[in-house]
Motif scaffolding. Structure first.
Motif, PDB file in Angstrom:
ATOM      1  N   GLU A 291      -9.250   4.597   5.892  1.00  0.00           N
ATOM      2  CA  GLU A 291     -10.708   4.535   5.800  1.00  0.00           C
ATOM      3  C   GLU A 291     -11.188   4.223   4.393  1.00  0.00           C
ATOM      4  OE1 GLU A 291     -12.749   7.775   7.548  1.00  0.00           O
ATOM      5  OE2 GLU A 291     -11.802   7.526   9.510  1.00  0.00           O
ATOM      6  N   LYS A 292     -10.533   4.797   3.401  1.00  0.00           N
ATOM      7  CA  LYS A 292     -10.930   4.574   2.018  1.00  0.00           C
ATOM      8  C   LYS A 292      -9.681   4.263   1.209  1.00  0.00           C
ATOM      9  CE  LYS A 292     -14.941   7.676   2.198  1.00  0.00           C
ATOM     10  NZ  LYS A 292     -15.584   8.893   1.626  1.00  0.00           N
ATOM     11  N   ALA A 293      -9.825   3.366   0.250  1.00  0.00           N
ATOM     12  CA  ALA A 293      -8.662   2.987  -0.549  1.00  0.00           C
ATOM     13  C   ALA A 293      -9.063   2.740  -1.987  1.00  0.00           C
ATOM     14  CB  ALA A 293      -7.980   1.746   0.025  1.00  0.00           C
ATOM     15  N   THR A 294      -8.241   3.201  -2.887  1.00  0.00           N
ATOM     16  CA  THR A 294      -8.316   2.860  -4.297  1.00  0.00           C
ATOM     17  C   THR A 294      -7.006   2.151  -4.620  1.00  0.00           C
ATOM     18  OG1 THR A 294      -7.240   4.901  -5.028  1.00  0.00           O
ATOM     19  CG2 THR A 294      -9.660   4.958  -4.740  1.00  0.00           C
ATOM     20  N   PRO A 295      -6.894   1.507  -5.765  1.00  0.00           N
ATOM     21  CA  PRO A 295      -5.596   0.904  -6.103  1.00  0.00           C
ATOM     22  C   PRO A 295      -4.451   1.907  -6.027  1.00  0.00           C
ATOM     23  CG  PRO A 295      -7.287   0.064  -7.567  1.00  0.00           C
ATOM     24  CD  PRO A 295      -7.945   1.139  -6.746  1.00  0.00           C
ATOM     25  N   GLU A 296      -4.693   3.135  -6.452  1.00  0.00           N
ATOM     26  CA  GLU A 296      -3.651   4.163  -6.421  1.00  0.00           C
ATOM     27  C   GLU A 296      -3.290   4.540  -4.983  1.00  0.00           C
ATOM     28  OE1 GLU A 296      -0.818   6.521  -7.898  1.00  0.00           O
ATOM     29  OE2 GLU A 296      -2.299   5.875  -9.375  1.00  0.00           O
ATOM     30  N   THR A 297      -4.305   4.771  -4.142  1.00  0.00           N
ATOM     31  CA  THR A 297      -4.002   5.180  -2.768  1.00  0.00           C
ATOM     32  C   THR A 297      -3.424   4.035  -1.943  1.00  0.00           C
ATOM     33  OG1 THR A 297      -6.281   4.727  -2.041  1.00  0.00           O
ATOM     34  CG2 THR A 297      -5.771   6.969  -2.802  1.00  0.00           C
ATOM     35  N   LEU A 298      -3.790   2.798  -2.269  1.00  0.00           N
ATOM     36  CA  LEU A 298      -3.200   1.668  -1.560  1.00  0.00           C
ATOM     37  C   LEU A 298      -1.713   1.566  -1.880  1.00  0.00           C
ATOM     38  CD1 LEU A 298      -3.407  -0.724   0.304  1.00  0.00           C
ATOM     39  CD2 LEU A 298      -4.308  -2.094  -1.584  1.00  0.00           C
ATOM     40  N   LYS A 300       0.171   4.063  -2.701  1.00  0.00           N
ATOM     41  CA  LYS A 300       0.786   5.198  -2.004  1.00  0.00           C
ATOM     42  C   LYS A 300       0.946   4.896  -0.517  1.00  0.00           C
ATOM     43  CE  LYS A 300       0.525  10.254  -1.701  1.00  0.00           C
ATOM     44  NZ  LYS A 300       0.955  10.321  -0.295  1.00  0.00           N
ATOM     45  N   THR A 301      -0.040   4.213   0.060  1.00  0.00           N
ATOM     46  CA  THR A 301       0.048   3.820   1.463  1.00  0.00           C
ATOM     47  C   THR A 301       1.246   2.914   1.694  1.00  0.00           C
ATOM     48  OG1 THR A 301      -2.337   4.019   1.826  1.00  0.00           O
ATOM     49  CG2 THR A 301      -1.140   2.546   3.300  1.00  0.00           C
ATOM     50  N   ILE A 302       1.436   1.948   0.803  1.00  0.00           N
ATOM     51  CA  ILE A 302       2.591   1.044   0.925  1.00  0.00           C
ATOM     52  C   ILE A 302       3.890   1.838   0.914  1.00  0.00           C
ATOM     53  CG2 ILE A 302       3.877  -0.803  -0.221  1.00  0.00           C
ATOM     54  CD1 ILE A 302       1.098  -1.793  -1.282  1.00  0.00           C
ATOM     55  N   ALA A 303       3.981   2.787  -0.012  1.00  0.00           N
ATOM     56  CA  ALA A 303       5.199   3.588  -0.135  1.00  0.00           C
ATOM     57  C   ALA A 303       5.397   4.519   1.061  1.00  0.00           C
ATOM     58  CB  ALA A 303       5.156   4.389  -1.436  1.00  0.00           C
ATOM     59  N   ASP A 304       4.335   5.205   1.473  1.00  0.00           N
ATOM     60  CA  ASP A 304       4.437   6.195   2.552  1.00  0.00           C
ATOM     61  C   ASP A 304       4.762   5.564   3.894  1.00  0.00           C
ATOM     62  OD1 ASP A 304       3.882   8.194   0.756  1.00  0.00           O
ATOM     63  OD2 ASP A 304       1.781   8.452   1.372  1.00  0.00           O
ATOM     64  N   PHE A 305       4.184   4.394   4.173  1.00  0.00           N
ATOM     65  CA  PHE A 305       4.349   3.767   5.485  1.00  0.00           C
ATOM     66  C   PHE A 305       5.393   2.655   5.475  1.00  0.00           C
ATOM     67  CE2 PHE A 305       0.225   5.772   5.727  1.00  0.00           C
ATOM     68  CZ  PHE A 305       0.137   6.244   7.021  1.00  0.00           C
ATOM     69  N   ARG A 306       5.983   2.396   4.321  1.00  0.00           N
ATOM     70  CA  ARG A 306       6.970   1.324   4.158  1.00  0.00           C
ATOM     71  C   ARG A 306       6.359  -0.018   4.595  1.00  0.00           C
ATOM     72  NH1 ARG A 306       9.645   2.279   0.581  1.00  0.00           N
ATOM     73  NH2 ARG A 306      11.384   0.941   1.240  1.00  0.00           N
ATOM     74  N   VAL A 309       3.387  -6.040   4.308  1.00  0.00           N
ATOM     75  CA  VAL A 309       2.363  -7.049   4.039  1.00  0.00           C
ATOM     76  C   VAL A 309       1.089  -6.338   3.581  1.00  0.00           C
ATOM     77  CG1 VAL A 309       1.009  -8.969   4.963  1.00  0.00           C
ATOM     78  CG2 VAL A 309       3.313  -8.528   5.854  1.00  0.00           C
ATOM     79  N   CYS A 310       0.488  -6.854   2.507  1.00  0.00           N
ATOM     80  CA  CYS A 310      -0.721  -6.244   1.968  1.00  0.00           C
ATOM     81  C   CYS A 310      -1.827  -7.294   1.823  1.00  0.00           C
ATOM     82  CB  CYS A 310      -0.431  -5.598   0.611  1.00  0.00           C
ATOM     83  SG  CYS A 310      -1.862  -4.798  -0.166  1.00  0.00           S
ATOM     84  N   PHE A 311      -3.041  -6.916   2.211  1.00  0.00           N
ATOM     85  CA  PHE A 311      -4.230  -7.761   2.054  1.00  0.00           C
ATOM     86  C   PHE A 311      -5.239  -7.045   1.169  1.00  0.00           C
ATOM     87  CE2 PHE A 311      -2.477  -9.942   5.597  1.00  0.00           C
ATOM     88  CZ  PHE A 311      -3.169 -11.126   5.809  1.00  0.00           C
ATOM     89  N   THR A 312      -5.648  -7.663   0.069  1.00  0.00           N
ATOM     90  CA  THR A 312      -6.740  -7.123  -0.727  1.00  0.00           C
ATOM     91  C   THR A 312      -7.247  -8.198  -1.682  1.00  0.00           C
ATOM     92  OG1 THR A 312      -7.511  -5.188  -1.996  1.00  0.00           O
ATOM     93  CG2 THR A 312      -5.352  -6.090  -2.595  1.00  0.00           C
TER      94      THR A 312
END
Length: 564
Positions: A291-298, A300-306, A309-312
């Motif tokens: 729902e919400k993302a900062t550069p740091e949480t994005l 972390k999302t990449i790492a946590d969910f393995r 592909v990233c879009f931003t």
């Protein structure tokens, strides 16, 4: 022989529609004002009847992928997923509510409002599967902006995340300034209360046959704000949703079923609709909806969910580069940058930090998604890329002639998708001689690589968001301290551009930091916060023509030179 163009069918009627409410077809621009549409590749040969939601979801279950992950989210700190079969079950029950309880008919519009989460995604799919027309809205929009969209698209029903109830409720207040008359019912989700959408789903069967829509029935109306600040609705067919999936992700991303997508663009943006939902579903892959993302949480999302592909937007990649060393990004393979021009310095910074070559791209709401890009192996420094398979692009001068290599002109594009505005005279400005004229100034080299120069209109692109200067001006002029104002984009290393306002105060008002903050807070409270002027300069007068027209080009020159 594959169908190369539908130009020869311009005079023929469209495929018989499944829509009982003919609003969308009635509001299409005249056929002679459409761009030329190209279907030159075998994957773009769509049957006359199809339902985009059924193709994205039901087909994967039919292919035996029902137990595969479809949508991931973080629950109590743990990555959990809904399977394709579970998502299908939820979508079918929502579709039943829309038809059986709310009495909606094929062709009716449904306003969708929510951040990126599984329920928002399920609502979009249910609306399209039921033969209705999805009208997505950005979570940050305020009531006055929502009213403009509602008044254009005339939805009777809205599905809204409970967290965003306040601005939505304002639109249903019959005594309020921003009352939207067509809106009869709001169903809130992620609520759990009696009367919520979840409550209405209780006891509904998990099956629902997709409405037999025509390939050229409208599936969604995506709104974009033009240079005048008046929103333009872009009409996209069911086949357009599939075409955006069968072009960019197939030829550039080369998506595989084990890919996990993540990113920041909202589902209300066609950039986000593709990257965060339609692309992964089309290929049996999965997506993480945050729902919400900062550069740091994005990161972390990449790492946590393995995620693979990233879009931003470029702004995020630049900030992520400085934080990348703190996170395990070994799963990440492809990173897509769009929404604004990608500075080469950002590309190099991110590559040094992660080893990943950013995939640049340009798309537009009118074209539904990216039409110029490149694979990681085919990067050319400073270039956006080349026309992706399925599209053609060229640079034209003011007379519509093709520019010589290296000459700057207007970007012109055509392919399987194209601009069709909702009852808007600006159709003639976007489509010229069969080409979509995007409003971007580009040059092209002898090898077909396109190099971005600037916008050709007054649109400000800041951190991936489009902001119309006149809209911010209108808002500022409502403040009692403001006599005149002009708003333009000013170059910024972090955001690409920022919104800058030149303000003439009324004679009894004083400038300074306090007034600056007052005006910034006023704009934030009235329209989407990302539109507020990060820079305000108080001036004695604005440059105008003899007829009184504001000379924005002079303000842009002043912004570029720091007022010198």
């Amino acid at each position: 022989m594959f169908l190369a163009t539908i130009a020869d069918r311009i005079e023929n009627p469209m495929t018989p529609s499944a829509h009982r409410d003919t609003f969308a077809r009635d509001k299409l621009p005249p056929r002679e004002t459409w761009p030329e549409l190209l279907f030159e590749r075998p994957e773009l040969q769509y049957p006359p009847r199809l339902n985009a939601a059924a193709e994205l979801l039901d087909r994967q279950v039919e292919f035996g992928h029902g137990d595969r992950p479809a949508i991931w989210q973080l629950v109590d700190g743990k990555p959990l997923f809904a399977t394709y079969a579970q998502l299908q079950h939820r979508v079918n029950r929502i579709a039943r509510v829309l038809v059986e309880d709310l009495g909606l008919l094929p062709g009716n519009r449904v306003l969708l409002r929510g951040p990126n989460n599984p329920m928002m995604a399920a609502c979009w799919l249910a609306v399209v599967k039921a033969g209705l027309i999805a009208v997505g809205t950005m979570p940050l929009l305020r009531a006055r902006e929502l009213k403009q969209i509602i008044d254009h698209a005339t939805p009777r029903v809205a599905l809204c995340d409970a967290a965003l109830w306040q601005e939505m409720a304002t639109c249903t207040n019959p005594n309020g300034e921003h009352h939207a008359a067509s809106l009869e019912r709001i169903c809130y989700f992620n609520d759990g209360e009696n009367g919520s959408l979840e409550d209405m789903l209780s006891g509904k069967p998990g099956d629902f046959p997709a409405v037999d829509t025509a390939a050229d029935d409208v599936a969604l109306i995506a709104f974009t704000s033009g240079t005048t600040g008046v929103p333009k609705g872009t009409l996209h067919f069911h086949r357009d949703v599939l075409a955006m999936c069968d072009c960019f992700p197939q030829s550039i991303l080369k998506v595989r079923p084990n890919d996990i997508f993540c990113g920041t663009p909202p589902l209300a943006f066609t950039f986000g609709l593709g990257g965060m939902l339609a692309f992964p579903l089309r290929y049996g892959a999965s997506t993480v909806l945050a729902e919400k993302a900062t550069p740091e949480t994005l990161l972390k999302t990449i790492a946590d969910f393995r995620a693979t592909v990233c879009f931003t937007a470029p702004t995020f990649y630049r900030q992520m580069a400085g934080l990348a060393a703190r996170h395990d990004l070994s799963s990440l393979k492809k990173c897509v940058s769009a929404g604004e021009a990608l500075p080469d310095a950002t590309r190099q910074l991110f590559k040094e930090a992660t080893g990943i070559e950013l995939i640049d791209g340009i798309g537009s709401t009118e074209m539904i998604h990216i039409f110029i890009s490149h694979t990681p192996e085919a990067v050319r420094r400073g270039a956006t890329g080349t026309a992706i398979p399925g599209y053609r692009a060229q640079v034209q001068d003011d007379a519509g002639r093709v520019c010589a290599p290296g000459e700057v002109g207007k970007l012109a594009v055509k392919g399987p998708t194209g601009c069709r505005y909702l009852a808007d005279p600006r159709q003639k400005d976007y489509v010229k001689n069969g080409w979509n004229i995007t409003g971007d100034a580009y040059s092209m080299d002898a090898d077909g690589y396109f190099f971005y120069q600037s916008r050709t209109d007054d649109m400000i692109i800041t951190a991936g968001y489009n902001v119309a200067g006149p809209e911010v001006e209108s808002c500022l002029l409502e403040h009692p301290a403001v006599a005149e104002c002009g708003v333009v984009g000013a170059a910024d290393a972090e955001r690409g551009q920022i919104v800058k306002a030149y303000v003439v105060l009324k004679h009894d008002q004083k400038g300074g930091s306090a007034m600056k903050k007052t005006l910034q807070d006023y704009v934030k409270s009235a329209i989407a916060p990302y539109k507020y002027p990060r820079a305000i300069e108080f001036v004695a007068a604005l440059p105008r023509t003899e007829t009184g027209k504001l000379q924005r080009f002079k303000l842009r020159q002043a912004a570029a030179t720091g007022g010198k």
